[in-house]
Write an enzyme that holds these catalytic residues in place. Structure first.
Site, PDB file in Angstrom:
ATOM      1  N   CYS A   1      17.927 -10.019 -40.760  1.00 49.94           N
ATOM      2  CA  CYS A   1      17.064  -8.756 -40.478  1.00 49.94           C
ATOM      3  C   CYS A   1      16.668  -8.108 -42.047  1.00 49.94           C
ATOM      4  CB  CYS A   1      17.783  -7.998 -39.484  1.00 49.94           C
ATOM      5  SG  CYS A   1      16.794  -6.593 -39.003  1.00 49.94           S
TER       6      CYS A   1
ATOM      7  N   HIS B   1      18.557 -10.457 -34.880  1.00 49.72           N
ATOM      8  CA  HIS B   1      19.963 -10.495 -35.140  1.00 49.72           C
ATOM      9  C   HIS B   1      20.737 -11.698 -34.420  1.00 49.72           C
ATOM     10  CE1 HIS B   1      20.057  -6.493 -37.150  1.00 49.72           C
ATOM     11  NE2 HIS B   1      19.162  -6.329 -36.445  1.00 49.72           N
TER      12      HIS B   1
ATOM     13  N   GLU C   1      23.757 -12.274 -34.221  1.00 49.29           N
ATOM     14  CA  GLU C   1      25.058 -11.687 -33.870  1.00 49.29           C
ATOM     15  C   GLU C   1      24.938 -10.617 -32.568  1.00 49.29           C
ATOM     16  OE1 GLU C   1      23.666  -8.260 -36.351  1.00 49.29           O
ATOM     17  OE2 GLU C   1      23.308 -10.372 -36.179  1.00 49.29           O
TER      18      GLU C   1
END
Length: 196
Positions: free
Chosen positions: A77, A175, A177
């Site tokens: 990001c 992202h 994650e």
């Protein structure tokens, strides 16, 4: 394998650490230069505003360290955006790893872009086992235009770089994650070693 997440005050550090733990690895949070340089893999996270994040990097001297790392580095990001030449956000000079300037979405679309979007035109081993048009999670008001270093695209009013790569450096605007199984696979590919 020693995995270091660069700790410079970015916001999404713990969620990245937990995602890596779910894959069966342990990651260390660190701003220590020697520890970062000795890592097998480095993750450069980021949530926040470009100019203040860059100021934190300069205060710690990490702005000189990150571009010279020799091991695989993954920017996430804002981390990816700071690896670019510059950003319109706060008129910020970046680390200059990727030869592209980050710009703001124009007024024809609502910013920030928040939510799930497709990635297409996948060009790197980072996306091994990932199908074209899989969905990933994004939160951003600025983007890197398409360029020679683009390895994945997304579209929000226009096509832009969802991921970049150059030498040992990789970056994702999204992202991983927070991108469910697709994101975990991308993180696993990065940690297991990428052949471009």
């Amino acid at each position: 394998m020693k995995i270091v997440i660069i700790n410079y005050g970015a916001g999404n550090i713990q969620s990245i650490k937990f995602a890596i733990k779910r894959l069966g690895y342990e990651a260390v949070l660190s701003s220590d230069v020697e520890e970062i340089q000795s890592a097998d893999k480095v993750i450069f996270p980021g949530v926040g505003e470009a100019s203040s994040a860059m100021a934190k990097l300069r205060e710690s001297g990490l702005d000189k360290i990150v571009p010279n790392l020799k091991q695989p580095v993954l920017g996430i990001c804002l981390g990816m955006q700071l690896m670019c030449h510059s950003s319109e956000e706060g008129n910020t000079t970046g680390l200059g790893i990727f030869d592209v300037d980050v710009v703001k979405f124009n007024s024809t679309v609502k910013v920030p872009q928040i939510g799930w979007n497709q990635i297409t035109n996948l060009k790197s081993g980072l996306f091994k086992g990932i199908d074209d048009k899989e969905h990933i999670y994004l939160v951003h008001s600025f983007y890197a235009p398409l360029c020679e270093e683009t390895i994945a695209q997304s579209e929000y009013g226009l096509k832009y770089s969802a991921a970049l790569a150059k030498d040992n450096f990789y970056g994702t605007q999204f992202h991983p994650e927070k991108s469910s199984g697709v994101g975990e696979r991308i993180l696993e590919n990065f940690l297991n070693g990428i052949t471009f």
